[in-house]
Design a protein around this motif. Structure first.
Motif, mmCIF file in Angstrom:
data_model
loop_
_atom_site.group_PDB
_atom_site.id
_atom_site.type_symbol
_atom_site.label_atom_id
_atom_site.label_comp_id
_atom_site.label_asym_id
_atom_site.label_seq_id
_atom_site.Cartn_x
_atom_site.Cartn_y
_atom_site.Cartn_z
ATOM 1 N N MET A 1 0.857 -1.191 0.000
ATOM 2 C CA MET A 1 0.000 0.000 0.000
ATOM 3 C C MET A 1 0.889 1.236 0.000
ATOM 4 N N SER A 2 0.741 2.112 -1.015
ATOM 5 C CA SER A 2 1.570 3.299 -1.098
ATOM 6 C C SER A 2 1.116 4.342 -0.084
ATOM 7 N N THR A 3 2.056 5.179 0.328
ATOM 8 C CA THR A 3 1.782 6.222 1.306
ATOM 9 C C THR A 3 1.687 7.560 0.609
ATOM 10 N N ARG A 4 0.615 8.298 0.859
ATOM 11 C CA ARG A 4 0.435 9.604 0.231
ATOM 12 C C ARG A 4 1.440 10.590 0.812
ATOM 13 N N TRP A 5 2.082 11.373 -0.051
ATOM 14 C CA TRP A 5 2.964 12.442 0.413
ATOM 15 C C TRP A 5 2.099 13.589 0.917
ATOM 16 N N PRO A 6 2.253 14.001 2.165
ATOM 17 C CA PRO A 6 1.358 15.031 2.718
ATOM 18 C C PRO A 6 1.559 16.409 2.098
ATOM 19 N N VAL A 7 2.767 16.696 1.595
ATOM 20 C CA VAL A 7 3.060 18.013 1.029
ATOM 21 C C VAL A 7 3.568 17.832 -0.401
ATOM 22 N N HIS A 8 2.924 18.505 -1.334
ATOM 23 C CA HIS A 8 3.394 18.470 -2.722
ATOM 24 C C HIS A 8 2.797 19.656 -3.467
ATOM 25 N N PRO A 9 3.648 20.588 -3.939
ATOM 26 C CA PRO A 9 3.148 21.753 -4.674
ATOM 27 C C PRO A 9 2.483 21.333 -5.973
ATOM 28 N N ILE A 58 4.783 6.823 -13.276
ATOM 29 C CA ILE A 58 3.760 7.863 -13.190
ATOM 30 C C ILE A 58 2.574 7.392 -12.353
ATOM 31 N N ASP A 59 2.240 6.105 -12.433
ATOM 32 C CA ASP A 59 1.168 5.568 -11.592
ATOM 33 C C ASP A 59 1.506 5.737 -10.114
ATOM 34 N N GLN A 60 2.767 5.498 -9.770
ATOM 35 C CA GLN A 60 3.192 5.659 -8.377
ATOM 36 C C GLN A 60 3.123 7.118 -7.947
ATOM 37 N N LEU A 61 3.511 8.033 -8.855
ATOM 38 C CA LEU A 61 3.438 9.455 -8.520
ATOM 39 C C LEU A 61 1.992 9.881 -8.311
ATOM 40 N N ALA A 62 1.099 9.371 -9.141
ATOM 41 C CA ALA A 62 -0.315 9.696 -8.987
ATOM 42 C C ALA A 62 -0.837 9.198 -7.648
ATOM 43 N N SER A 63 -0.405 8.017 -7.255
ATOM 44 C CA SER A 63 -0.834 7.445 -5.981
ATOM 45 C C SER A 63 -0.309 8.263 -4.807
ATOM 46 N N VAL A 69 -3.199 10.650 -13.513
ATOM 47 C CA VAL A 69 -2.124 10.085 -14.329
ATOM 48 C C VAL A 69 -1.936 10.879 -15.619
ATOM 49 N N ASP A 70 -3.038 11.238 -16.269
ATOM 50 C CA ASP A 70 -2.937 11.967 -17.536
ATOM 51 C C ASP A 70 -2.255 13.316 -17.341
ATOM 52 N N ARG A 71 -2.541 13.984 -16.238
ATOM 53 C CA ARG A 71 -1.928 15.303 -15.986
ATOM 54 C C ARG A 71 -0.422 15.157 -15.792
ATOM 55 N N ILE A 72 0.005 14.153 -15.074
ATOM 56 C CA ILE A 72 1.439 13.953 -14.864
ATOM 57 C C ILE A 72 2.118 13.571 -16.172
ATOM 58 N N HIS A 73 1.433 12.775 -16.959
ATOM 59 C CA HIS A 73 2.014 12.304 -18.221
ATOM 60 C C HIS A 73 2.292 13.462 -19.180
ATOM 61 N N THR A 74 1.464 14.505 -19.151
ATOM 62 C CA THR A 74 1.682 15.645 -20.044
ATOM 63 C C THR A 74 2.930 16.438 -19.680
ATOM 64 N N MET A 75 3.534 16.153 -18.549
ATOM 65 C CA MET A 75 4.757 16.834 -18.136
ATOM 66 C C MET A 75 5.990 16.178 -18.736
ATOM 67 N N THR A 76 5.795 15.243 -19.646
ATOM 68 C CA THR A 76 6.892 14.541 -20.307
ATOM 69 C C THR A 76 6.743 14.642 -21.820
ATOM 70 N N ILE A 77 7.834 14.387 -22.542
ATOM 71 C CA ILE A 77 7.787 14.381 -24.001
ATOM 72 C C ILE A 77 6.879 13.265 -24.495
ATOM 73 N N SER A 78 6.998 12.082 -23.891
ATOM 74 C CA SER A 78 6.167 10.954 -24.326
ATOM 75 C C SER A 78 4.687 11.244 -24.117
ATOM 76 N N GLY A 79 4.363 12.084 -23.149
ATOM 77 C CA GLY A 79 2.979 12.437 -22.899
ATOM 78 C C GLY A 79 2.407 13.376 -23.947
ATOM 79 N N ASN A 80 3.264 13.858 -24.839
ATOM 80 C CA ASN A 80 2.816 14.754 -25.900
ATOM 81 C C ASN A 80 2.831 14.080 -27.265
ATOM 82 N N THR A 81 2.902 12.739 -27.287
ATOM 83 C CA THR A 81 2.730 11.994 -28.528
ATOM 84 C C THR A 81 1.238 11.663 -28.675
#
Length: 389
Positions: A1-9, A58-63, A69-81
């Motif tokens: 079970m992943s742990t949510r990061w309490p602080v993230h801008p 990216i799935d882990q970052l979303a968790s 997931v889609d929002r994080i993916h757009t922050m990469t080059i591959s997310g813009n294919t």
């Protein structure tokens, strides 16, 4: 079970993935590598995350953050294919596929197909990878400063917010905020209207998915391919350009830069030095501006996207059928000239008549005669027509 990061801008618009991760890590006083390790991944290079993160990352970052997931993916080059590039995997045939779909300055079919090993649109080779940032974005932000995904690739010349040049920096990726304390940091340099207009369109393509051109609204994928096609045309050797080589040469003359940015041997834009990439992007902005003002007419079928809006005002003293814009007249003239050049290449009599026409009023000037001979040689017209006095 992943742990949510309490602080993230929250990520900034257009921000690159590693920039966002660095700002999160800074809240906890750790490194990006430590942050990634908490998700079960060991990082190799930061650039790799911004191009194509490993599967599952990216799935882990979303968790951990609750961001989609889609929002994080757009922050990469591959997310813009497939908008920015067709595919993230390099391919030898990808170059021709991407850069030959459209034509702007040169007629379709004029540029020869090329095979470029391990090529990806817009992504520099390892040797040519340089870090860039906007000085004003840096100075007006609290470190660690967000940096844009568009700063990582040679896609724009200016900041879409401050309209000043994006400058090269020699620090590690994303650590341009040393400009805050460095007395030698660059002064913001404003850009001209042509560059500003081109970069604003690129920014809208990245952030909204569409671009408004003078006569049409086009999809982001069309815009990126239009721009990359124009860069390719401006780097095409004259021997491939034919009569339309006059257009590329005129564009370079307007910029004040060396023809083809000083290339002696053809290389794809992604393999050029940062200075040559900058000059070629400036030439593209110059060409777009000239086409939109009607002072330059491209020979490719995509040039119509940059034509100025038709003047619908009618002089009441003239019949409607007599009203014609200068753009249409020049287009007809260019079509006729192109046809004459093509005929002269294969018909010696036509070549001689063309030479006579071009030298009719300066037959006694050796310099003019030699210049016309040189032009004929560049256009591929037989030299037998060039010795008439």
């Amino acid at each position: 079970m992943s742990t949510r990061w309490p602080v993230h801008p929250a990520p900034a618009p257009g921000e690159a993935l590693t920039s966002w991760l660095r700002r999160i890590a800074d809240r906890y006083g750790i490194t990006v590598e430590d942050l990634a390790f908490d998700t079960g991944f060991i990082l190799a290079r930061h650039e790799d995350l911004d191009i194509a993160p490993p599967a599952g990352f990216i799935d882990q970052l979303a968790s951990r953050t609750g961001l989609k997931v889609d929002r994080i993916h757009t922050m990469t080059i591959s997310g813009n294919t497939p908008w920015l590039l067709d595919q993230i995997e390099p391919g030898a045939e990808a170059y021709t596929t991407y850069t030959r779909q459209l034509a702007v300055l040169l007629p379709r079919g004029r540029r020869r197909d090329r095979t470029v090993e391990d090529w990806r649109a817009w992504v520099p080779t390892v040797a040519g990878w340089r870090h860039r940032a906007c000085p004003r974005c840096t100075m007006e932000s609290t470190p660690p400063c967000p940096y844009q995904l568009a700063w990582l690739v040679p896609l724009m010349l200016s900041c879409p917010v401050h309209y000043c040049r994006i400058e090269l920096h020699d620090g590690p990726l994303g650590y341009h905020d040393f400009w805050h304390t460095s007395p030698g940091g660059p002064e913001p340099r404003p850009v001209g209207e042509a560059i500003r207009s081109m970069d604003q369109r690129t920014w809208r393509a990245l952030t909204t998915g569409a671009v408004e051109l003078p006569r049409h609204r086009v999809h982001a994928g069309t815009w990126f391919r239009l721009l990359r096609t124009l860069l390719d045309e401006l780097g095409t050797p004259l021997v491939e350009c034919g009569a339309a080589g006059r257009l590329t040469r005129e564009v370079w003359q307007r910029t004040g830069h060396r023809f083809r940015a000083g290339q002696s041997v053809w290389r794809p834009y992604e393999e050029l030095t940062p200075d040559k990439q900058r000059d070629t992007l400036e030439a593209a902005a110059t060409a777009m501006s000239a086409m939109e003002s009607g002072t330059l007419i491209g020979r490719g079928d995509g040039a119509g996207l940059f034509l100025p809006e038709t003047d619908v005002s009618i002089d009441p003293g003239r019949p409607r059928q007599e009203v014609a814009t200068s753009v249409v007249l020049w287009q007809k003239a260019m079509d006729s000239l192109h046809a004459v050049v093509e005929e002269a290449r294969h018909d010696p009599d036509s070549a001689r008549r063309f030479f006579d026409l071009m030298t009719a009023y300066r037959r006694d000037d050796d310099k003019v005669l030699q210049r016309v001979r040189n032009d004929f040689t560049e256009l591929g017209i037989p030299s037998t027509s060039c010795h008439i006095r």
